[in-house]
Design a protein around this motif. Structure first.
Motif, mmCIF file in Angstrom:
data_model
loop_
_atom_site.group_PDB
_atom_site.id
_atom_site.type_symbol
_atom_site.label_atom_id
_atom_site.label_comp_id
_atom_site.label_asym_id
_atom_site.label_seq_id
_atom_site.Cartn_x
_atom_site.Cartn_y
_atom_site.Cartn_z
ATOM 1 N N PHE B 55 2.770 10.352 34.939
ATOM 2 C CA PHE B 55 3.379 10.349 33.606
ATOM 3 C C PHE B 55 2.615 9.429 32.671
ATOM 4 C CE2 PHE B 55 6.696 11.553 30.821
ATOM 5 C CZ PHE B 55 7.031 10.456 30.046
ATOM 6 N N ALA B 58 -0.430 11.128 31.608
ATOM 7 C CA ALA B 58 -0.113 12.163 30.623
ATOM 8 C C ALA B 58 0.034 11.559 29.230
ATOM 9 C CB ALA B 58 1.174 12.891 31.017
ATOM 10 N N LEU B 59 0.647 10.387 29.151
ATOM 11 C CA LEU B 59 0.803 9.721 27.851
ATOM 12 C C LEU B 59 -0.572 9.347 27.277
ATOM 13 C CD1 LEU B 59 3.840 7.331 28.519
ATOM 14 C CD2 LEU B 59 3.862 9.566 27.404
ATOM 15 N N PRO B 86 2.029 10.802 22.000
ATOM 16 C CA PRO B 86 2.763 10.737 23.268
ATOM 17 C C PRO B 86 4.247 10.433 23.103
ATOM 18 C CG PRO B 86 0.969 9.115 23.202
ATOM 19 C CD PRO B 86 1.153 9.648 21.840
ATOM 20 N N LEU B 89 6.745 12.970 24.404
ATOM 21 C CA LEU B 89 6.859 13.034 25.867
ATOM 22 C C LEU B 89 7.774 11.923 26.372
ATOM 23 C CD1 LEU B 89 3.123 13.633 26.906
ATOM 24 C CD2 LEU B 89 4.925 15.304 26.572
ATOM 25 N N GLY B 93 11.323 12.722 27.988
ATOM 26 C CA GLY B 93 11.453 12.260 29.367
ATOM 27 C C GLY B 93 12.560 11.240 29.536
ATOM 28 N N SER B 121 7.552 15.005 35.232
ATOM 29 C CA SER B 121 6.279 14.274 35.075
ATOM 30 C C SER B 121 5.108 15.243 35.190
ATOM 31 C CB SER B 121 6.164 13.144 36.088
ATOM 32 O OG SER B 121 5.619 13.579 37.301
ATOM 33 N N ALA B 124 4.905 17.030 31.957
ATOM 34 C CA ALA B 124 4.266 16.134 30.993
ATOM 35 C C ALA B 124 2.770 16.074 31.239
ATOM 36 C CB ALA B 124 4.872 14.728 31.095
ATOM 37 N N THR B 127 1.201 19.049 29.658
ATOM 38 C CA THR B 127 1.156 18.851 28.199
ATOM 39 C C THR B 127 0.040 17.885 27.823
ATOM 40 O OG1 THR B 127 3.514 19.305 27.964
ATOM 41 C CG2 THR B 127 2.476 18.049 26.204
ATOM 42 N N GLY B 163 3.049 21.636 24.379
ATOM 43 C CA GLY B 163 4.449 21.402 24.727
ATOM 44 C C GLY B 163 5.056 22.597 25.445
ATOM 45 N N GLY B 166 3.692 22.809 29.069
ATOM 46 C CA GLY B 166 4.275 21.779 29.926
ATOM 47 C C GLY B 166 5.713 22.094 30.298
ATOM 48 N N ALA B 204 11.350 17.277 20.747
ATOM 49 C CA ALA B 204 9.912 17.000 20.648
ATOM 50 C C ALA B 204 9.407 17.289 19.231
ATOM 51 C CB ALA B 204 9.141 17.834 21.667
#
Lengths: 252, 220
Positions: B55, B58-59, B86, B89, B93, B121, B124, B127, B163, B166, B204
């Motif tokens: 995760f 991913a950010l 990010p 996300l 999340g 995760s 994400a 994404t 998005g 993901g 989002a």
């Protein structure tokens, strides 16, 4: 091995997109294939660009011959990460090297089509095809060449779920990026009566803006267009200070 | 004479020069790449630490798109967009996934919350990977387009695509887990999951609208 199967990279690019895709995926004799693909891009795109430049002649031939390969290679550099990401999202865990090889080979194949169609474009221009018609013909040939890139990419993605969707998404991206890159590097076709022939024009709108504007203009709707400069730094500040950047413009 | 006849026949039986059979390539074998480690497997969980690292990755990957968006104006805008990309996300999340876990638990769905978190995760991760991959293309449009609206549209398309992919990844894996549940519970679970999908998309979009000034381009 079948003695009649072409093995030279150039022949493979033209005749065997499946074998090209396999070599890219399995890292099999990749260096000569990559070198040939890059050479095909440089030569094919330069020939096509030079042909475009013959509309005006003079310096424009060299300018356009330089800019079309630049547009293709910039498109390649920009779209490879996207292909890598989209393929991974679709369950194809390619290495970045494989992604580069596939996209490079795909664009190399497309550039060979540009090389093949350059004489057709030249003949059309030589027979007196007008400015707008030449632009449309060139754009259509450029787009058709881009579509040919699909054959390597679809095979490279392999069988399985998400193949068509991923290839389609990438081709849409390739078309958009290719169009915007070419738009940013214009002009390629220049009217013979033009006195000032810049290497690259200032940023005015985008390819998508131009398409929308042309469509609306064709039905008599003339829009206010963004003519503000996107120049960076002090030049950009001066342009911003000079006005709102929006003007109403009639037919191009 | 007989040998010559045989040779002639053999020659005639050889395929023409350009003939070949094209066998479709199979799916490529699974290899470990940076992107694949962010996207994660579709099967068993890999532990909370690994999912948390995924995760985080991913950010960071999503932040690359933010950097690309910020190049239009440069300076502080780069940092602002790098933090804003990010953000969605993080919010989905942090807010949406716990709500989904609660809903599924109330419905008696035998899918562990840790499994839902792991799938989130990985979603994400998809994404983030797609946002990072699209960053150069988006940078091209935001830098070379004079009209603010064009830059906004390019950004919106990239965000929506990433998005959507993901979310699709997360929900498709969850749907496979729900196959082993009885039909009544599965039906209710699908309603909850569908509601989560709508909520996640709306949330989002809202967060990105607030956090990414470039999306306001051309809109008063």
């Amino acid at each position: 091995m079948n003695a009649t199967m072409p093995d030279a990279p150039l022949a493979l690019l033209l005749r065997r997109p499946d074998e090209v895709a396999r070599r890219c995926r399995e890292d099999d004799r990749l260096r000569p294939l990559a070198a040939t693909s890059l050479g095909a891009i440089l030569v094919g795109a330069a020939a096509f660009g030079g042909t475009l430049g013959t509309f005006r002649g003079g310096h424009q031939i060299a300018f356009a011959a330089l800019k079309v390969p630049l547009a293709v290679t910039v498109t390649l550099a920009i779209t490879v990460p996207a292909f890598y990401a989209l393929a991974t999202a679709a369950g194809r865990t390619f290495s970045l090297r494989t992604s580069v090889a596939l996209v490079l080979a795909a664009l190399g194949r497309a550039s060979l089509l540009l090389l093949a169609t350059a004489p057709v474009l030249w003949l059309a221009i030589d027979l007196g095809l007008g400015y707008h018609a030449s632009a449309v013909l060139a754009a259509a040939l450029y787009a058709f060449a881009g579509a040919l890139a699909l054959s390597v990419l679809v095979r490279g993605l392999g069988e399985g779920r998400g193949r068509v969707a991923t290839a389609f998404a990438f081709v849409v991206l390739l078309a958009g990026v290719g169009a915007q890159t070419a738009w940013s590097l214009r002009p390629f076709l220049v009217r013979p009566t033009a006195t000032d022939v810049p290497f690259v024009r200032e940023t005015e709108g985008s390819f998508a803006d131009a398409v929308v504007k042309s469509m609306r203009s064709s039905v008599g709707i003339y829009d206010a267009v963004w003519t503000g400069s996107r120049a960076v730094g002090a030049a950009g500040e001066r342009a911003a200070d000079s006005g709102t950047g929006w003007t109403t413009r009639g037919e191009d | 004479m007989l040998e010559m006849e045989t040779a002639r026949t053999d020659t005639a039986a050889q395929p023409p020069l350009a003939t070949h059979t094209s066998t479709p390539l199979p799916l490529p074998p699974a290899t470990r790449t940076l992107a694949s480690s962010l996207v994660g497997p579709t099967g068993a969980d890999e532990g909370i630490a690994r999912e948390a690292a995924r995760f985080g990755g991913a950010l960071l990957a999503a932040g690359l798109l933010g950097v690309a968006l910020g190049t239009r104006d440069g300076g502080a805008s780069i940092a602002r967009h790098a933090l804003g990309a990010p953000a969605a996300l993080l919010v989905v999340g942090g807010v949406g996934v716990p709500a989904l876990c609660i809903a599924l638990s109330l419905l008696g769905v035998p899918v562990a919350p840790s499994r839902v978190v792991a799938l989130a995760s990985r979603g994400a991760g998809v994404t983030g990977v797609v946002l990072a991959g699209l960053a150069p293309a988006v940078a091209l449009f935001v830098v070379t387009s004079a009209a603010p609206g064009t830059a906004a549209v390019a950004a919106a398309i990239a965000l929506a695509t990433a998005g959507g992919l993901g979310l699709s990844r997360m929900l498709s894996c969850l749907a496979r887990d729900l196959d082993r549940v009885d039909s009544a519970t599965r039906g209710l679970a699908h309603v909850a999951v569908g509601g989560f999908a709508l909520f996640a998309a709306a949330l989002a979009a809202r967060v990105w609208w607030m956090a990414l000034p470039i999306l306001h381009g051309g809109v008063s």
